[in-house]
Design a protein around this motif. Structure first.
Motif, PDB file in Angstrom:
ATOM      1  N   HIS A  76       0.919  -1.156  -0.028  1.00  0.00           N
ATOM      2  CA  HIS A  76      -0.075   0.026  -0.051  1.00  0.00           C
ATOM      3  C   HIS A  76       0.856   1.480  -0.020  1.00  0.00           C
ATOM      4  O   HIS A  76       0.593   2.127  -0.763  1.00  0.00           O
ATOM      5  CB  HIS A  76      -0.977  -0.147   1.172  1.00  0.00           C
ATOM      6  N   LEU A  77       2.068   1.216   0.880  1.00  0.00           N
ATOM      7  CA  LEU A  77       2.780   2.275   0.765  1.00  0.00           C
ATOM      8  C   LEU A  77       3.450   2.662  -0.421  1.00  0.00           C
ATOM      9  O   LEU A  77       3.700   3.733  -0.977  1.00  0.00           O
ATOM     10  CB  LEU A  77       3.992   2.438   1.799  1.00  0.00           C
TER      11      LEU A  77
ATOM     12  N   LEU B  18       3.909   5.842  -5.208  1.00  0.00           N
ATOM     13  CA  LEU B  18       3.852   5.747  -6.683  1.00  0.00           C
ATOM     14  C   LEU B  18       3.057   6.721  -7.210  1.00  0.00           C
ATOM     15  O   LEU B  18       3.753   7.707  -8.168  1.00  0.00           O
ATOM     16  CB  LEU B  18       3.882   4.502  -7.250  1.00  0.00           C
ATOM     17  N   VAL B  19       1.984   6.863  -6.743  1.00  0.00           N
ATOM     18  CA  VAL B  19       0.840   7.677  -7.445  1.00  0.00           C
ATOM     19  C   VAL B  19       1.381   9.217  -7.011  1.00  0.00           C
ATOM     20  O   VAL B  19       1.352  10.275  -7.893  1.00  0.00           O
ATOM     21  CB  VAL B  19      -0.453   7.444  -7.058  1.00  0.00           C
ATOM     22  N   HIS B  20       1.641   9.520  -5.767  1.00  0.00           N
ATOM     23  CA  HIS B  20       2.107  10.869  -5.209  1.00  0.00           C
ATOM     24  C   HIS B  20       3.409  11.135  -5.920  1.00  0.00           C
ATOM     25  O   HIS B  20       3.454  12.497  -6.191  1.00  0.00           O
ATOM     26  CB  HIS B  20       2.271  10.719  -3.648  1.00  0.00           C
ATOM     27  N   CYS B  21       4.340  10.359  -6.279  1.00  0.00           N
ATOM     28  CA  CYS B  21       5.705  10.936  -6.889  1.00  0.00           C
ATOM     29  C   CYS B  21       5.281  11.166  -8.481  1.00  0.00           C
ATOM     30  O   CYS B  21       6.140  12.154  -8.856  1.00  0.00           O
ATOM     31  CB  CYS B  21       6.680  10.009  -6.649  1.00  0.00           C
ATOM     32  N   LEU B  22       4.318  10.608  -9.012  1.00  0.00           N
ATOM     33  CA  LEU B  22       4.113  11.099 -10.391  1.00  0.00           C
ATOM     34  C   LEU B  22       2.985  12.022 -10.504  1.00  0.00           C
ATOM     35  O   LEU B  22       3.249  13.068 -11.450  1.00  0.00           O
ATOM     36  CB  LEU B  22       3.262   9.930 -11.057  1.00  0.00           C
TER      37      LEU B  22
ATOM     38  N   ALA C  36      -1.640   2.205 -18.313  1.00  0.00           N
ATOM     39  CA  ALA C  36      -2.071   0.790 -19.027  1.00  0.00           C
ATOM     40  C   ALA C  36      -2.027  -0.298 -17.683  1.00  0.00           C
ATOM     41  O   ALA C  36      -2.086  -0.148 -16.529  1.00  0.00           O
ATOM     42  CB  ALA C  36      -1.154   0.208 -20.007  1.00  0.00           C
ATOM     43  N   GLY C  37      -1.954  -1.716 -18.267  1.00  0.00           N
ATOM     44  CA  GLY C  37      -2.403  -2.591 -17.008  1.00  0.00           C
ATOM     45  C   GLY C  37      -1.418  -2.311 -15.842  1.00  0.00           C
ATOM     46  O   GLY C  37      -1.979  -2.657 -14.794  1.00  0.00           O
TER      47      GLY C  37
ATOM     48  N   VAL D  99      -0.651  -1.901 -10.221  1.00  0.00           N
ATOM     49  CA  VAL D  99       0.243  -1.640  -9.074  1.00  0.00           C
ATOM     50  C   VAL D  99      -0.386  -0.374  -7.970  1.00  0.00           C
ATOM     51  O   VAL D  99      -0.048  -0.337  -7.154  1.00  0.00           O
ATOM     52  CB  VAL D  99       1.642  -1.056  -9.381  1.00  0.00           C
ATOM     53  N   THR D 100      -1.209   0.637  -8.815  1.00  0.00           N
ATOM     54  CA  THR D 100      -1.741   1.421  -8.132  1.00  0.00           C
ATOM     55  C   THR D 100      -3.169   1.497  -7.476  1.00  0.00           C
ATOM     56  O   THR D 100      -3.901   2.363  -6.829  1.00  0.00           O
ATOM     57  CB  THR D 100      -1.695   2.779  -8.949  1.00  0.00           C
TER      58      THR D 100
END
Ligand code: NAD
Length: 296
Positions: A202-203, A208-212, A226-227, A232-233
């Motif tokens: 979860h972290l 990952l989403v936050h860094c993008l 994509a997949g 992963v998110t």
């Protein structure tokens, strides 16, 4: 045949508590279900959805006649909820109720139970059985609840040497009625295993989403997601309050796992920076073999 549970009280009628109610109703394993929680709106919704038969906004009032109390609130709310349960049972002279929970970390919950349930029918916290269903979705609230959530899933109970054997038996049977398989382990082991299998992933997803979020081409990142990105998110859509509480309640085991993961990322970074295709291949092959072995 008598139903398994006469009066069930569920505190926190969201995804986890609501799904338990629906599953037990479907299995005809419960007579009446009283819901309790913080928000009257959520409780009304749960009643409309036939998750609960009635509700009380005062938790101490809700537990008075309970045979079994299931606590499925965020971990940060457990202490206050346990105090209200304790007060309610003592005021009502309820000496029969068994208490269990669904919290995603177990050592601190057990400590809270031992601190707060000192006097329940002079049995202390013996009739508290800590538990954790290994099932869930990224959705929350009563509308997200469904009867099949626990079918063919695992539930971990973490009783201590002091836990009453009849209490463990009832909680085990309750989960079995939902279609889950019940396993027992100690709370410390549970917290280490879950830090690796659930809390770290979860972290990673949140991070990952936050860094993008702050890169220039964010629109395109999500447009062309994509997949792999979606897989992963997905869990980064989980409830932030719940996950803040899980992190704070299982701090050291999660930090240990994050350190391992940081070292792994550093190793991959160095291999890539060095153009070391052999190293990358070795790691990817190993990871694929390990995952295939466990998932097939
Ligand atoms: P949820 O948000 O769907 O439901 C939580 C419920 O608790 C809601 O009804 C809310 O009104 C109530 N609540 C919140 N704060 C409260 C407070 N202070 N006092 C009383 N009630 C309060 O959450 P959920 O997914 O059902 O999670 C509940 C528990 O189950 C958490 O402890 C979580 O760690 C654990 N758990 C969750 C999952 C999962 O995947 N969602 C899986 C296993 C265990």
């Amino acid at each position: 045949m008598a139903v398994l549970i006469n009066n069930l009280c569920v505190i926190g009628t969201g995804l986890i508590g609501g799904s338990l109610c629906l599953a037990l109703k479907e299995a005809a394993a419960v007579n009446t279900i009283v819901g309790a929680g913080r928000s009257e709106e959520t409780l009304q919704k749960a009643q409309q959805l036939n998750i609960i038969d009635s509700y009380e906004t005062d938790i101490s009032e809700a537990v008075k006649d309970a045979d079994l109390i299931f606590v499925s609130v965020p971990l940060g709310a457990m202490e206050t909820v346990f105090e209200k349960i304790s007060t309610g049972l003592e005021q009502a002279g309820n000496t029969k109720a068994i208490i269990t929970d669904a919290g995603s970390s177990k050592q601190l919950v057990q400590q809270l139970a031992e601190k707060i349930f000192t006097d329940i029918s002079a049995g202390g916290s013996d009739r508290f059985v800590a538990g954790h269903p290994i099932a869930g979705t990224e959705n929350s609230g009563p509308a997200a609840a469904f009867a099949g959530l626990y079918k063919d899933r695992r539930v971990i109970l973490t009783p201590t040497d002091e836990t009453d054997s009849d209490a463990i038996k009832l909680v085990t049977e309750m989960w079995q009625k939902t279609g889950a398989a019940v396993e027992t382990m100690d709370a410390e082991h549970h917290d280490k295993v879950l830090a690796a299998t659930s809390h770290l992933p979860h972290l990673i997803a949140f991070g990952l989403v936050h860094c993008l979020e702050n890169i220039d081409d964010i629109e395109d990142v999500f447009r062309f997601a994509a997949g792999g990105f979606r897989d992963v998110t997905r869990i980064a859509s989980s409830d932030p309050t719940m996950w803040r509480d899980i992190c704070l309640n299982n701090q050291q085991p999660i930090l240990d796992m994050m350190k391992r993961y940081k070292d792994e990322l550093d190793m991959l970074y160095n291999a890539l920076e060095a153009g070391d295709g052999e190293k990358l291949m070795e790691v990817f092959q190993h990871a694929k073999q390990t995952r295939d072995k466990f998932t097939h």
